[in-house]
Design a protein around this motif. Structure first.
Motif, PDB file in Angstrom:
ATOM      1  N   VAL A 137       0.884  -1.025   0.178  1.00 30.60           N
ATOM      2  CA  VAL A 137      -0.027  -0.015  -0.137  1.00 30.60           C
ATOM      3  C   VAL A 137       0.860   1.029   0.010  1.00 30.60           C
ATOM      4  CG1 VAL A 137      -1.701   1.415   1.477  1.00 30.60           C
ATOM      5  CG2 VAL A 137      -1.762  -1.040   0.893  1.00 30.60           C
ATOM      6  N   ALA A 138       1.942   1.328   0.777  1.00 31.31           N
ATOM      7  CA  ALA A 138       2.930   2.441   0.722  1.00 31.31           C
ATOM      8  C   ALA A 138       3.544   2.517  -0.533  1.00 31.31           C
ATOM      9  CB  ALA A 138       3.912   2.130   2.022  1.00 31.31           C
ATOM     10  N   THR A 139       3.774   1.335  -1.151  1.00 26.51           N
ATOM     11  CA  THR A 139       4.401   1.790  -2.601  1.00 26.51           C
ATOM     12  C   THR A 139       3.374   2.154  -3.641  1.00 26.51           C
ATOM     13  OG1 THR A 139       5.988   0.036  -1.991  1.00 26.51           O
ATOM     14  CG2 THR A 139       5.900   0.353  -4.195  1.00 26.51           C
ATOM     15  N   LEU A 140       2.282   1.654  -3.538  1.00 27.22           N
ATOM     16  CA  LEU A 140       1.224   2.090  -4.372  1.00 27.22           C
ATOM     17  C   LEU A 140       0.962   3.375  -4.003  1.00 27.22           C
ATOM     18  CD1 LEU A 140      -1.124  -0.949  -4.631  1.00 27.22           C
ATOM     19  CD2 LEU A 140       0.355   0.032  -6.540  1.00 27.22           C
ATOM     20  N   ALA A 141       0.792   4.048  -3.006  1.00 22.62           N
ATOM     21  CA  ALA A 141       0.659   5.568  -2.576  1.00 22.62           C
ATOM     22  C   ALA A 141       1.637   6.189  -3.143  1.00 22.62           C
ATOM     23  CB  ALA A 141       0.474   5.727  -1.135  1.00 22.62           C
ATOM     24  N   GLY A 142       2.983   5.887  -3.073  1.00 29.51           N
ATOM     25  CA  GLY A 142       4.206   6.746  -3.740  1.00 29.51           C
ATOM     26  C   GLY A 142       3.930   6.674  -5.039  1.00 29.51           C
ATOM     27  N   LEU A 143       3.346   5.634  -5.964  1.00 30.28           N
ATOM     28  CA  LEU A 143       3.282   5.790  -7.193  1.00 30.28           C
ATOM     29  C   LEU A 143       2.259   6.668  -7.484  1.00 30.28           C
ATOM     30  CD1 LEU A 143       3.604   4.596 -10.256  1.00 30.28           C
ATOM     31  CD2 LEU A 143       2.049   2.724  -9.644  1.00 30.28           C
ATOM     32  N   LEU A 144       0.999   6.457  -6.904  1.00 32.28           N
ATOM     33  CA  LEU A 144       0.022   7.530  -7.191  1.00 32.28           C
ATOM     34  C   LEU A 144       0.406   8.943  -7.058  1.00 32.28           C
ATOM     35  CD1 LEU A 144      -3.226   5.597  -5.664  1.00 32.28           C
ATOM     36  CD2 LEU A 144      -2.476   5.869  -8.068  1.00 32.28           C
ATOM     37  N   ALA A 145       1.172   9.334  -5.901  1.00 36.75           N
ATOM     38  CA  ALA A 145       1.570  10.767  -5.456  1.00 36.75           C
ATOM     39  C   ALA A 145       2.493  10.946  -6.694  1.00 36.75           C
ATOM     40  CB  ALA A 145       2.420  10.691  -4.306  1.00 36.75           C
ATOM     41  N   SER A 146       3.027  10.195  -7.588  1.00 38.02           N
ATOM     42  CA  SER A 146       4.033  10.719  -8.591  1.00 38.02           C
ATOM     43  C   SER A 146       3.175  11.050 -10.068  1.00 38.02           C
ATOM     44  CB  SER A 146       5.048   9.574  -9.144  1.00 38.02           C
ATOM     45  OG  SER A 146       4.499   8.651  -9.655  1.00 38.02           O
ATOM     46  N   VAL A 147       2.074  10.610  -9.928  1.00 35.34           N
ATOM     47  CA  VAL A 147       1.210  10.666 -11.325  1.00 35.34           C
ATOM     48  C   VAL A 147       1.138  12.201 -11.894  1.00 35.34           C
ATOM     49  CG1 VAL A 147      -1.050  10.363 -12.546  1.00 35.34           C
ATOM     50  CG2 VAL A 147      -0.127   8.665 -11.027  1.00 35.34           C
ATOM     51  N   LEU A 148       0.663  12.970 -11.150  1.00 35.41           N
ATOM     52  CA  LEU A 148       0.306  14.600 -11.424  1.00 35.41           C
ATOM     53  C   LEU A 148       1.801  15.221 -11.648  1.00 35.41           C
ATOM     54  CD1 LEU A 148      -2.764  15.432  -9.550  1.00 35.41           C
ATOM     55  CD2 LEU A 148      -2.529  15.160 -11.830  1.00 35.41           C
ATOM     56  N   PRO A 149       2.805  15.018 -10.756  1.00 33.00           N
ATOM     57  CA  PRO A 149       3.908  15.914 -11.042  1.00 33.00           C
ATOM     58  C   PRO A 149       4.780  15.368 -12.399  1.00 33.00           C
ATOM     59  CG  PRO A 149       3.866  14.974  -8.838  1.00 33.00           C
ATOM     60  CD  PRO A 149       2.801  14.631  -9.333  1.00 33.00           C
ATOM     61  N   ALA A 150       4.389  13.710 -12.870  1.00 33.83           N
ATOM     62  CA  ALA A 150       4.934  13.263 -13.981  1.00 33.83           C
ATOM     63  C   ALA A 150       4.491  13.879 -15.176  1.00 33.83           C
ATOM     64  CB  ALA A 150       4.994  11.679 -13.712  1.00 33.83           C
ATOM     65  N   ARG A 151       3.166  13.954 -15.140  1.00 41.56           N
ATOM     66  CA  ARG A 151       2.369  14.479 -16.370  1.00 41.56           C
ATOM     67  C   ARG A 151       2.740  15.992 -16.672  1.00 41.56           C
ATOM     68  NH1 ARG A 151      -3.941  13.606 -15.752  1.00 41.56           N
ATOM     69  NH2 ARG A 151      -3.613  14.796 -17.736  1.00 41.56           N
ATOM     70  N   THR A 152       2.873  16.716 -15.305  1.00 38.96           N
ATOM     71  CA  THR A 152       3.384  17.979 -15.516  1.00 38.96           C
ATOM     72  C   THR A 152       4.722  18.194 -16.240  1.00 38.96           C
ATOM     73  OG1 THR A 152       1.899  18.606 -13.558  1.00 38.96           O
ATOM     74  CG2 THR A 152       3.698  20.343 -14.409  1.00 38.96           C
ATOM     75  N   ALA A 153       5.610  17.402 -15.699  1.00 40.27           N
ATOM     76  CA  ALA A 153       7.007  17.198 -16.273  1.00 40.27           C
ATOM     77  C   ALA A 153       6.894  16.922 -17.782  1.00 40.27           C
ATOM     78  CB  ALA A 153       7.746  16.483 -15.344  1.00 40.27           C
ATOM     79  N   ALA A 154       6.048  15.884 -17.994  1.00 43.34           N
ATOM     80  CA  ALA A 154       6.297  15.610 -19.444  1.00 43.34           C
ATOM     81  C   ALA A 154       5.492  16.599 -20.422  1.00 43.34           C
ATOM     82  CB  ALA A 154       5.336  14.009 -19.468  1.00 43.34           C
ATOM     83  N   ARG A 155       4.588  17.374 -19.652  1.00 45.52           N
ATOM     84  CA  ARG A 155       4.043  18.411 -20.688  1.00 45.52           C
ATOM     85  C   ARG A 155       4.860  19.511 -20.949  1.00 45.52           C
ATOM     86  NH1 ARG A 155      -2.423  18.546 -18.983  1.00 45.52           N
ATOM     87  NH2 ARG A 155      -2.699  16.454 -19.699  1.00 45.52           N
ATOM     88  N   THR A 156       5.775  19.935 -20.047  1.00 43.34           N
ATOM     89  CA  THR A 156       6.884  20.984 -20.150  1.00 43.34           C
ATOM     90  C   THR A 156       7.700  21.003 -21.237  1.00 43.34           C
ATOM     91  OG1 THR A 156       6.674  21.174 -17.671  1.00 43.34           O
ATOM     92  CG2 THR A 156       8.295  22.427 -18.788  1.00 43.34           C
ATOM     93  N   SER A 157       7.770  21.841 -22.257  1.00 43.29           N
ATOM     94  CA  SER A 157       8.557  21.573 -23.103  1.00 43.29           C
ATOM     95  C   SER A 157      10.173  21.551 -22.537  1.00 43.29           C
ATOM     96  CB  SER A 157       8.322  23.022 -24.100  1.00 43.29           C
ATOM     97  OG  SER A 157       9.096  24.023 -23.623  1.00 43.29           O
ATOM     98  N   PRO A 158      11.084  21.146 -23.271  1.00 46.90           N
ATOM     99  CA  PRO A 158      12.381  20.799 -22.929  1.00 46.90           C
ATOM    100  C   PRO A 158      13.055  22.120 -22.662  1.00 46.90           C
ATOM    101  CG  PRO A 158      12.007  19.292 -24.654  1.00 46.90           C
ATOM    102  CD  PRO A 158      10.954  20.279 -24.497  1.00 46.90           C
ATOM    103  N   VAL A 159      12.786  23.200 -23.682  1.00 46.60           N
ATOM    104  CA  VAL A 159      13.542  24.485 -23.641  1.00 46.60           C
ATOM    105  C   VAL A 159      12.737  25.355 -22.432  1.00 46.60           C
ATOM    106  CG1 VAL A 159      13.694  26.863 -25.079  1.00 46.60           C
ATOM    107  CG2 VAL A 159      13.710  24.609 -25.994  1.00 46.60           C
ATOM    108  N   ALA A 160      11.587  25.328 -22.005  1.00 46.91           N
ATOM    109  CA  ALA A 160      11.094  25.936 -20.853  1.00 46.91           C
ATOM    110  C   ALA A 160      11.618  25.356 -19.634  1.00 46.91           C
ATOM    111  CB  ALA A 160       9.602  25.827 -20.921  1.00 46.91           C
ATOM    112  N   ALA A 161      11.807  24.045 -19.485  1.00 47.94           N
ATOM    113  CA  ALA A 161      12.337  23.231 -18.491  1.00 47.94           C
ATOM    114  C   ALA A 161      13.880  23.561 -18.133  1.00 47.94           C
ATOM    115  CB  ALA A 161      12.159  21.914 -18.316  1.00 47.94           C
TER     116      ALA A 161
END
Length: 100
Positions: free
Chosen positions: A73-97
């Motif tokens: 459960v703790a491992t799954l909670a860590g995975l779920l906690a990474s979903v939104l930051p990962a989506r944001t990071a993936a949507r940011t253009s490389p130049v802007a990042a």
């Protein structure tokens, strides 16, 4: 954020970046959960031994199924906690990042 932009600039796709961040969060959460269980168990055993040591033998009985469930459960909670930051990071253009 800059390292994510660098990875994207080096050719990592959005999907690969999300997977990388998810894998990293699973590893961190899993290791933290296992260490927490081990250190917590050691402290618990030490506390019980210091309080009840004079009354005789102390028997260690670990509910392994519950411990495994806690780690999962703790491992799954860590995975779920990474979903939104990962989506944001993936949507940011490389130049802007990299410029940030």
């Amino acid at each position: 954020m800059q390292e994510n932009g660098l990875l994207r600039a080096l050719g990592l796709t959005r999907r690969q970046l999300r997977g990388l961040l998810a894998w990293e969060s699973v590893l961190v959460a899993g290791v933290a959960a296992v260490l927490g269980v081990l250190i917590g168990g050691a402290y618990g055993l030490t506390g019980v031994a210091s309080v009840l040591g004079e009354q005789g033998e102390i028997v260690l009985d670990v509910p392994w199924l519950q411990v495994a469930a806690i780690v999962v459960v703790a491992t799954l909670a860590g995975l779920l906690a990474s979903v939104l930051p990962a989506r944001t990071a993936a949507r940011t253009s490389p130049v802007a990042a990299i410029a940030a």
